[in-house]
Design a protein around this motif. Structure first.
Motif, PDB file in Angstrom:
ATOM      1  N   ARG A 195       6.318  -4.764  48.437  1.00 46.31           N
ATOM      2  CA  ARG A 195       7.088  -3.589  48.868  1.00 46.31           C
ATOM      3  C   ARG A 195       7.986  -3.062  47.760  1.00 46.31           C
ATOM      4  O   ARG A 195       8.312  -1.872  47.722  1.00 46.31           O
ATOM      5  N   LYS A 196       8.385  -3.927  46.846  1.00 45.65           N
ATOM      6  CA  LYS A 196       9.291  -3.534  45.766  1.00 45.65           C
ATOM      7  C   LYS A 196       8.557  -2.984  44.540  1.00 45.65           C
ATOM      8  O   LYS A 196       9.196  -2.606  43.559  1.00 45.65           O
ATOM      9  N   GLY A 197       7.234  -2.967  44.565  1.00 44.03           N
ATOM     10  CA  GLY A 197       6.485  -2.405  43.448  1.00 44.03           C
ATOM     11  C   GLY A 197       6.675  -3.168  42.154  1.00 44.03           C
ATOM     12  O   GLY A 197       6.635  -2.588  41.060  1.00 44.03           O
ATOM     13  N   SER A 198       6.816  -4.489  42.244  1.00 44.77           N
ATOM     14  CA  SER A 198       7.186  -5.301  41.079  1.00 44.77           C
ATOM     15  C   SER A 198       6.126  -5.278  39.987  1.00 44.77           C
ATOM     16  O   SER A 198       6.456  -5.236  38.793  1.00 44.77           O
ATOM     17  N   ILE A 199       4.848  -5.314  40.352  1.00 45.63           N
ATOM     18  CA  ILE A 199       3.792  -5.322  39.335  1.00 45.63           C
ATOM     19  C   ILE A 199       3.731  -3.972  38.630  1.00 45.63           C
ATOM     20  O   ILE A 199       3.533  -3.908  37.409  1.00 45.63           O
ATOM     21  N   ASP A 200       3.922  -2.880  39.364  1.00 44.38           N
ATOM     22  CA  ASP A 200       3.976  -1.571  38.712  1.00 44.38           C
ATOM     23  C   ASP A 200       5.108  -1.524  37.685  1.00 44.38           C
ATOM     24  O   ASP A 200       4.942  -0.965  36.591  1.00 44.38           O
ATOM     25  N   LEU A 201       6.247  -2.091  38.029  1.00 43.63           N
ATOM     26  CA  LEU A 201       7.363  -2.108  37.081  1.00 43.63           C
ATOM     27  C   LEU A 201       7.016  -2.944  35.855  1.00 43.63           C
ATOM     28  O   LEU A 201       7.347  -2.576  34.724  1.00 43.63           O
ATOM     29  N   LEU A 202       6.344  -4.054  36.071  1.00 48.72           N
ATOM     30  CA  LEU A 202       5.912  -4.899  34.955  1.00 48.72           C
ATOM     31  C   LEU A 202       5.004  -4.116  34.002  1.00 48.72           C
ATOM     32  O   LEU A 202       5.175  -4.167  32.772  1.00 48.72           O
ATOM     33  N   GLU A 203       4.059  -3.387  34.572  1.00 47.61           N
ATOM     34  CA  GLU A 203       3.138  -2.594  33.759  1.00 47.61           C
ATOM     35  C   GLU A 203       3.888  -1.487  33.008  1.00 47.61           C
ATOM     36  O   GLU A 203       3.626  -1.231  31.823  1.00 47.61           O
ATOM     37  N   ALA A 204       4.815  -0.836  33.686  1.00 45.67           N
ATOM     38  CA  ALA A 204       5.580   0.235  33.042  1.00 45.67           C
ATOM     39  C   ALA A 204       6.448  -0.312  31.920  1.00 45.67           C
ATOM     40  O   ALA A 204       6.571   0.303  30.851  1.00 45.67           O
ATOM     41  N   TYR A 205       7.035  -1.472  32.155  1.00 48.36           N
ATOM     42  CA  TYR A 205       7.866  -2.091  31.118  1.00 48.36           C
ATOM     43  C   TYR A 205       7.043  -2.448  29.890  1.00 48.36           C
ATOM     44  O   TYR A 205       7.528  -2.318  28.741  1.00 48.36           O
ATOM     45  N   ALA A 206       5.799  -2.870  30.098  1.00 46.64           N
ATOM     46  CA  ALA A 206       4.943  -3.199  28.961  1.00 46.64           C
ATOM     47  C   ALA A 206       4.770  -1.986  28.055  1.00 46.64           C
ATOM     48  O   ALA A 206       4.807  -2.100  26.819  1.00 46.64           O
ATOM     49  N   ALA A 207       4.591  -0.805  28.656  1.00 43.51           N
ATOM     50  CA  ALA A 207       4.475   0.419  27.862  1.00 43.51           C
ATOM     51  C   ALA A 207       5.812   0.782  27.215  1.00 43.51           C
ATOM     52  O   ALA A 207       5.857   1.173  26.042  1.00 43.51           O
ATOM     53  N   LEU A 208       6.875   0.625  27.959  1.00 44.89           N
ATOM     54  CA  LEU A 208       8.205   0.950  27.439  1.00 44.89           C
ATOM     55  C   LEU A 208       8.572   0.048  26.269  1.00 44.89           C
ATOM     56  O   LEU A 208       9.168   0.495  25.273  1.00 44.89           O
ATOM     57  N   ARG A 209       8.192  -1.208  26.350  1.00 41.85           N
ATOM     58  CA  ARG A 209       8.569  -2.182  25.323  1.00 41.85           C
ATOM     59  C   ARG A 209       7.930  -1.878  23.970  1.00 41.85           C
ATOM     60  O   ARG A 209       8.455  -2.260  22.922  1.00 41.85           O
ATOM     61  N   GLU A 210       6.801  -1.176  23.988  1.00 39.68           N
ATOM     62  CA  GLU A 210       6.172  -0.803  22.716  1.00 39.68           C
ATOM     63  C   GLU A 210       7.098   0.053  21.867  1.00 39.68           C
ATOM     64  O   GLU A 210       7.060   0.002  20.636  1.00 39.68           O
ATOM     65  N   ARG A 211       7.931   0.863  22.529  1.00 42.44           N
ATOM     66  CA  ARG A 211       8.854   1.735  21.810  1.00 42.44           C
ATOM     67  C   ARG A 211      10.274   1.177  21.766  1.00 42.44           C
ATOM     68  O   ARG A 211      11.093   1.618  20.969  1.00 42.44           O
ATOM     69  N   HIS A 212      10.547   0.218  22.656  1.00 40.03           N
ATOM     70  CA  HIS A 212      11.885  -0.388  22.723  1.00 40.03           C
ATOM     71  C   HIS A 212      11.718  -1.910  22.814  1.00 40.03           C
ATOM     72  O   HIS A 212      11.942  -2.508  23.866  1.00 40.03           O
ATOM     73  N   PRO A 213      11.320  -2.557  21.715  1.00 44.03           N
ATOM     74  CA  PRO A 213      10.956  -3.977  21.756  1.00 44.03           C
ATOM     75  C   PRO A 213      12.112  -4.909  22.091  1.00 44.03           C
ATOM     76  O   PRO A 213      11.867  -6.050  22.491  1.00 44.03           O
TER      77      PRO A 213
END
Length: 375
Positions: free
Chosen positions: A208-226
């Motif tokens: 319900r909290k969309g945790s895996i979606d957040l994990l995936e989004a963070y992976a993309a974000l981390r490429e620019r903000h390691p």
């Protein structure tokens, strides 16, 4: 019987857990606000796993009745919920109260004639749980929802017409944690020293909290903000999300990500944890109100939320919305840039929602919907 229209009606608020889930937070804050208005209020709950109290201290003006509920090994979720209902039903004493107000499916099934707050609607496939959910919507003699969107779901699904009373927010508690006072500054610094710069999600790791979606989004974000850390806090539920957590861990390993999973955070430490984050992620796929995100606004934090009608209703333009994983990653990155107008609007919104006002509206509702005669 004292009577709900008397200066001190006797009110029972019932919740299913002592842990810091949204409905439990709601119940305690509502009870304390009622007590400040002179109401004789008692909070009932199951004491799961040997708990001897709630996750935080409760105002002594509120009576607390905890019903022992020991854990059992190898118990199915269905059996645990049925046992929860039976245990609370056997202990509860309805004749002591002028108003009985259930906050969830378990307590609504346990107590008979009651008012029910429907925080959000669940979907079950197990016949016993489907029946429990249905009864908890239909059987109460009056209903409250914390948002118009959930009330509309009830109208569409059952032809019933709940009254909408929004949640309050402990605004000052979170605003103080974001202040420049030495204690607040020190508390935020401790979190930053432990976690670095971080994106925060509160509510645990569950579908319900969309945790895996957040994990995936963070992976993309981390490429620019390691150097940015992803932090999950909170999480306690009746349901068994082991399969979801296993998938979360599989994706985490595949992406090479090591998020920080704090579990439940002490109540006194939560405001500073929220106030110290760079941005607050709220990618839930189902919500009734969004109290954790509203607390983040109180702390002046930018919020990125799932684009849901209910969240647009509650938050308006004070948060950034995203529907997909790429949109979530983009919105999180954009939220790292200061936006003073949105921050001030969010703080104003959270400050406008008070538990004292919620308590007043509940008492007016009780006066319009007295408990039916028993027997």
């Amino acid at each position: 019987m004292t009577g709900v229209n008397s200066p001190t009606p006797r009110v029972a608020l019932l919740t299913y857990s002592t842990k810091p889930r949204g409905g439990v937070v709601h119940t305690l804050n509502l009870a304390e606000a009622m007590a400040r208005r002179g109401v004789d209020v008692t909070v009932w709950s199951l004491a799961r796993g040997g708990d001897d109290g709630f996750f935080r201290a409760v105002d002594p003006a509120v009576r607390v009745r905890l019903v022992p509920f020991p854990d059992r090994e190898n118990e199915t979720i269905t059996d645990r919920i049925v046992r929860s209902i039976d245990t609370l039903r056997a202990a509860f004493e309805p004749e002591e109260f002028d108003i009985v107000h259930a906050q969830d499916c378990i307590s609504a099934n346990a107590v008979g004639d009651c008012i029910r707050t429907i925080h959000h609607l669940d979907q079950f496939t197990t016949p016993v749980l489907v029946e429990c959910h249905e009864k908890a919507v239909v059987a109460p003699y009056a209903r409250i929802c914390v948002s118009r969107a959930v009330a509309e779901e009830v109208r569409q699904g059952w032809g019933l017409d709940p009254t909408v009373i929004p949640n309050g927010v402990a605004h000052q508690r979170f605003a103080d944690a974001a202040s420049d006072s030495p204690p607040a500054t020190d508390a935020r610094r401790r979190w930053s020293e432990q976690l670095g710069d971080y994106v925060l999600a509160v509510g645990g790791i569950e579908p319900r909290k969309g945790s895996i979606d957040l994990l995936e989004a963070y992976a993309a974000l981390r490429e620019r903000h390691p150097d940015l850390t992803l932090v999950f806090a909170g999480g306690e539920t009746l349901f068994d999300y082991r399969d979801y957590r296993a998938e979360f861990d599989r994706r985490r390993a595949a992406l090479g990500i090591e998020p920080v999973v704090l579990g439940n955070v002490a109540d006194n430490d939560l405001p500073s944890l929220v106030a110290a984050c760079l941005t607050f992620a709220f990618p839930s796929v189902k919500e009734g109100f969004g109290l954790a995100a509203m607390e983040a606004l109180a702390a002046g934090r930018p919020v990125v939320a799932r684009d849901l009608p209910i969240l647009r209703e509650v938050f308006g333009d004070t948060v950034t919305y995203a529907s997909t994983v790429p949109e979530l990653a983009t919105a999180l990155e954009k939220s790292l840039e200061p936006d003073d107008d949105r921050r001030q609007a969010g703080q104003a919104l959270s400050a406008s929602l008070t538990w004292d006002d919620a308590a007043r509206r509940h008492l007016e509702f009780y006066a319009r919907h007295p408990q039916p005669a028993r027997g």
